[in-house]
Design a protein around this motif. Structure first.
Motif, PDB file in Angstrom:
ATOM      1  N   ILE A   1      -6.698  82.390  43.232  1.00 21.10           N
ATOM      2  CA  ILE A   1      -6.715  83.134  44.495  1.00 21.10           C
ATOM      3  C   ILE A   1      -8.072  82.897  45.143  1.00 21.10           C
ATOM      4  O   ILE A   1      -9.098  82.962  44.468  1.00 21.10           O
ATOM      5  CB  ILE A   1      -6.567  84.656  44.252  1.00 21.10           C
ATOM      6  CG1 ILE A   1      -5.431  84.964  43.284  1.00 21.10           C
ATOM      7  CG2 ILE A   1      -6.392  85.419  45.552  1.00 21.10           C
ATOM      8  CD1 ILE A   1      -5.610  86.271  42.536  1.00 21.10           C
TER       9      ILE A   1
ATOM     10  N   VAL B   1     -10.257  84.443  48.364  1.00 23.03           N
ATOM     11  CA  VAL B   1     -10.285  85.463  49.425  1.00 23.03           C
ATOM     12  C   VAL B   1     -11.686  85.509  50.036  1.00 23.03           C
ATOM     13  O   VAL B   1     -12.658  85.124  49.398  1.00 23.03           O
ATOM     14  CB  VAL B   1      -9.928  86.877  48.896  1.00 23.03           C
ATOM     15  CG1 VAL B   1      -8.469  86.973  48.508  1.00 23.03           C
ATOM     16  CG2 VAL B   1     -10.830  87.293  47.756  1.00 23.03           C
ATOM     17  N   PRO B   2     -11.776  85.991  51.292  1.00 18.41           N
ATOM     18  CA  PRO B   2     -13.100  86.198  51.872  1.00 18.41           C
ATOM     19  C   PRO B   2     -13.899  87.227  51.060  1.00 18.41           C
ATOM     20  O   PRO B   2     -13.314  88.064  50.363  1.00 18.41           O
ATOM     21  CB  PRO B   2     -12.805  86.743  53.276  1.00 18.41           C
ATOM     22  CG  PRO B   2     -11.398  86.347  53.553  1.00 18.41           C
ATOM     23  CD  PRO B   2     -10.707  86.349  52.232  1.00 18.41           C
ATOM     24  N   ASN B   3     -15.209  87.151  51.181  1.00 22.18           N
ATOM     25  CA  ASN B   3     -16.124  88.013  50.410  1.00 22.18           C
ATOM     26  C   ASN B   3     -16.125  89.446  50.979  1.00 22.18           C
ATOM     27  O   ASN B   3     -17.138  89.916  51.490  1.00 22.18           O
ATOM     28  CB  ASN B   3     -17.520  87.386  50.502  1.00 22.18           C
ATOM     29  CG  ASN B   3     -18.505  87.997  49.540  1.00 22.18           C
ATOM     30  OD1 ASN B   3     -18.234  88.065  48.348  1.00 22.18           O
ATOM     31  ND2 ASN B   3     -19.633  88.462  50.043  1.00 22.18           N
TER      32      ASN B   3
ATOM     33  N   GLU C   1     -16.871  83.048  50.250  1.00 23.96           N
ATOM     34  CA  GLU C   1     -15.545  83.216  49.626  1.00 23.96           C
ATOM     35  C   GLU C   1     -15.700  83.538  48.146  1.00 23.96           C
ATOM     36  O   GLU C   1     -16.724  83.228  47.537  1.00 23.96           O
ATOM     37  CB  GLU C   1     -14.751  81.906  49.736  1.00 23.96           C
ATOM     38  CG  GLU C   1     -14.178  81.689  51.113  1.00 23.96           C
ATOM     39  CD  GLU C   1     -13.395  80.394  51.194  1.00 23.96           C
ATOM     40  OE1 GLU C   1     -13.605  79.505  50.336  1.00 23.96           O
ATOM     41  OE2 GLU C   1     -12.553  80.287  52.109  1.00 23.96           O
TER      42      GLU C   1
ATOM     43  N   TYR D   1      -9.889  93.232  50.140  1.00 23.82           N
ATOM     44  CA  TYR D   1      -8.909  92.505  49.335  1.00 23.82           C
ATOM     45  C   TYR D   1      -8.818  93.005  47.892  1.00 23.82           C
ATOM     46  O   TYR D   1      -8.032  92.482  47.105  1.00 23.82           O
ATOM     47  CB  TYR D   1      -9.218  91.003  49.356  1.00 23.82           C
ATOM     48  CG  TYR D   1      -9.148  90.447  50.758  1.00 23.82           C
ATOM     49  CD1 TYR D   1      -7.909  90.183  51.359  1.00 23.82           C
ATOM     50  CD2 TYR D   1     -10.294  90.247  51.509  1.00 23.82           C
ATOM     51  CE1 TYR D   1      -7.833  89.736  52.665  1.00 23.82           C
ATOM     52  CE2 TYR D   1     -10.227  89.792  52.822  1.00 23.82           C
ATOM     53  CZ  TYR D   1      -9.001  89.539  53.388  1.00 23.82           C
ATOM     54  OH  TYR D   1      -8.917  89.109  54.672  1.00 23.82           O
TER      55      TYR D   1
ATOM     56  N   ILE E   1      -5.902  92.082  44.968  1.00 23.80           N
ATOM     57  CA  ILE E   1      -6.269  91.327  43.758  1.00 23.80           C
ATOM     58  C   ILE E   1      -5.936  92.150  42.506  1.00 23.80           C
ATOM     59  O   ILE E   1      -5.387  91.636  41.529  1.00 23.80           O
ATOM     60  CB  ILE E   1      -7.771  90.964  43.795  1.00 23.80           C
ATOM     61  CG1 ILE E   1      -8.034  89.988  44.946  1.00 23.80           C
ATOM     62  CG2 ILE E   1      -8.227  90.355  42.468  1.00 23.80           C
ATOM     63  CD1 ILE E   1      -9.492  89.902  45.358  1.00 23.80           C
TER      64      ILE E   1
ATOM     65  N   LYS F   1     -13.496  82.990  44.549  1.00 20.89           N
ATOM     66  CA  LYS F   1     -12.313  82.379  43.919  1.00 20.89           C
ATOM     67  C   LYS F   1     -12.064  83.098  42.595  1.00 20.89           C
ATOM     68  O   LYS F   1     -13.003  83.378  41.855  1.00 20.89           O
ATOM     69  CB  LYS F   1     -12.556  80.894  43.672  1.00 20.89           C
ATOM     70  CG  LYS F   1     -11.319  80.191  43.119  1.00 20.89           C
ATOM     71  CD  LYS F   1     -11.504  78.690  43.085  1.00 20.89           C
ATOM     72  CE  LYS F   1     -12.079  78.265  41.749  1.00 20.89           C
ATOM     73  NZ  LYS F   1     -12.187  76.808  41.613  1.00 20.89           N
TER      74      LYS F   1
END
Lengths: 142, 111
Positions: free
Chosen positions: A9, A11-13, A69, A17, A21, A71
């Protein structure tokens, strides 16, 4: 050891989110139908360690920069679950956090996240990786 | 963040109407707690009945509220902890710090 599930996955920092997650972690636990332990407790624990690990990456490693980002890789076999959280920042010192289970640090406001991760997982490492860092958390399922 | 605040005598009851209390929304609870302390509130009861998930940031805000209330000779009580939330208090030993009640009514009887 063959992985049954391998999810990546990006996602932006951003903390918005976290819930998504965490839910992915819960769903992975529920799919491990050969796991003999308490699957709902495992689902909760994966939600917790993913949330804590990602928050550490957002706030401490990526310095809350919303343009960076994160990961996340979740790999599960019948024997083990491994979660890796990659950041691209300065990192933090995993060893230099207070232990909130000590009475003197119990009312501290820092260090509880790493303590929680260490309590719920069997091994936790934080290593340099390609100009950033990776937090690697493993839990045996057997 | 959805919060409902009720007044019961000197006690302010904050109902956290969220499924998660985490690093994404806990600052909003902290701001509301600080606003109440600044306006003279000393006794707070936080109801977590609707909260299914709490992380270290959520716990940290509650610890901060507890310390703030104690510094004002007030009280900071909790009610309605779901089992997973309770397990996080136990893991971090914070269940020894807070007065924790099953329901808001149980907590109110303790004042």
């Amino acid at each position: 050891m063959k992985n049954i599930i391998d999810i990546e996955i990006v996602v932006p920092n951003q903390t918005r989110y976290l819930s998504m997650i965490g839910k992915i972690g819960e769903n992975v636990a529920r799919e491990l139908d050969r796991f003999k332990g308490d699957r709902e407790a495992l689902a909760h624990h994966l939600n917790v360690v993913l949330t804590e690990g990602v928050v550490n990456a957002i706030k401490h490693a990526n310095a809350a920069d919303p343009n960076k980002e994160i990961k996340i890789r979740i790999s599960a076999s019948n024997q083990e679950i491994c979660i890796k959280i990659y950041d691209s920042g300065q990192g933090f010192d995993l060893t230099n956090v207070p232990d909130p289970s000590f009475e003197s640090d119990q009312l501290g406001e820092k260090g509880r996240g790493i303590f929680i991760i260490r309590s719920l997982m069997d091994s936790v490492e934080y290593k340099k990786n390609n100009g950033g860092n990776v937090l690697e958390m493993k839990k045996k399922l057997g | 963040m959805q919060l409902k605040i009720e007044v019961n005598g000197a006690v302010r009851i904050i109902y956290v109407k969220e499924e998660r209390l985490d690093a994404h929304n806990s600052d909003e609870l902290k701001a509301e707690l600080n606003r109440l302390f600044d306006s003279g509130t000393k006794d707070l009861l936080i109801d977590l009945k609707e909260v299914r998930f709490i992380d270290s940031s959520g716990l940290g805000v509650l610890v901060s509220g507890f310390k703030n209330a104690s510094a004002r000779q007030g009280s900071f009580k909790l009610s309605g902890l779901q089992s997973q939330v309770k397990s996080m208090f136990e893991l971090t030993r914070l269940h020894r710090v807070f007065d924790i009640f099953q329901t808001v009514d149980d907590a109110l009887e303790s004042y």
